[in-house]
Scaffold this active site. Structure first.
Site, PDB file in Angstrom:
ATOM      1  N   ASP A  10       0.864  -1.174   0.000  1.00  0.00           N
ATOM      2  CA  ASP A  10       0.000   0.000   0.000  1.00  0.00           C
ATOM      3  C   ASP A  10       0.910   1.236   0.000  1.00  0.00           C
ATOM      4  O   ASP A  10       2.109   1.137   0.279  1.00  0.00           O
ATOM      5  CB  ASP A  10      -0.887  -0.050   1.245  1.00  0.00           C
ATOM      6  N   ASP A  12      -0.236   5.159   0.985  1.00  0.00           N
ATOM      7  CA  ASP A  12      -0.529   6.087   2.081  1.00  0.00           C
ATOM      8  C   ASP A  12      -0.588   5.355   3.413  1.00  0.00           C
ATOM      9  O   ASP A  12      -1.325   4.374   3.554  1.00  0.00           O
ATOM     10  CB  ASP A  12      -1.867   6.786   1.847  1.00  0.00           C
ATOM     11  N   ASP A 168      -1.559  -0.725   6.088  1.00  0.00           N
ATOM     12  CA  ASP A 168      -1.777  -0.171   7.431  1.00  0.00           C
ATOM     13  C   ASP A 168      -3.233  -0.162   7.860  1.00  0.00           C
ATOM     14  O   ASP A 168      -3.542   0.353   8.941  1.00  0.00           O
ATOM     15  CB  ASP A 168      -1.222   1.253   7.499  1.00  0.00           C
TER      16      ASP A 168
END
Length: 220
Positions: A10, A12, A168
């Protein structure tokens, strides 16, 4: 499971800390359209599922036409301020370079707009030879739908079971599970360790060094 031969990341909250620029751009758009701005921390829960969902949450579910206007203003402002505060998280470039030296193939898959993802990765993650970097694209379902992750694994030349997926948020862990990949959650981003565990993370790490160790140890 076999040792990992590829890893999808990922962007961001995983590779780059972009929350400040996202929040500033959306708050600018909200004020321009007569809507109240939000504290920066509120965006920790607004992001992760694409820019349309970001606009929906930030506007409090305003009428679709107003959401569209806010989104257009946001996009124009963010385009001009993409690098004001956004930086790579400490240690992540070293992790990527170490994996690359190990012969592991690397990719990026984000729900952020594809153009922004490519620009951020190119400038903020230097010296990393990603096989492919993708954001949200027309006609391709967003994470946690596994379609894009599975296509990227094929492009990386590995079976899903030999591919790690690092993120995250619950969206990333749900994507990893749906695609049959080894999901590793990082805690320096936008969500909590509890959320990552609850959504099936195979490992949850707190430092860049821990991330590298978890990816190298997978399948051993």
């Amino acid at each position: 499971m076999p040792a990992l031969r590829a890893v999808i990341f990922d962007l961001d909250g995983t590779l780059v800390d972009s929350l400040g620029d996202i929040a500033t751009a959306m708050n600018h758009a909200l004020v321009q359209h007569g809507l109240p701005p939000h504290p920066e921390d509120a965006y920790l829960l607004f992001v992760g599922e694409g820019v349309a969902r970001l606009a929906q949450r930030a506007t409090g579910g305003a009428a679709p036409a107003l959401q569209g206007e806010v989104l257009a203003t946001y996009h124009a402002y963010y385009d001009a301020h993409l690098f004001d505060r956004t930086r790579a998280y400490p240690g992540v470039v070293g992790v990527l370079q170490a994996l690359q030296a190990d012969g592991v193939r690397l990719g990026v898959l984000s729900n952020k707009s594809d153009d922004f993802v490519k620009r951020l990765a190119s400038r903020l993650l230097p010296g990393v030879a990603f096989t492919a970097v993708y954001g949200e694209r027309p006609g391709i379902p967003r994470k946690p739908d596994p379609t894009a992750a599975l296509a990227l694994a094929e492009e990386l030349g590995v079976a899903p079971g030999a591919c790690g997926f690092v993120g995250d948020t619950s969206v990333d862990m749900d994507t990893a599970r749906a695609a049959g990949m080894y999901g590793v959650g990082v805690t320096w981003g936008f969500r909590t360790a509890a959320e990552l565990h609850a959504h099936g993370a195979r490992a949850v790490v707190f430092t860049a060094e821990g991330l590298l160790a978890a990816l190298r140890d997978a399948g051993r």
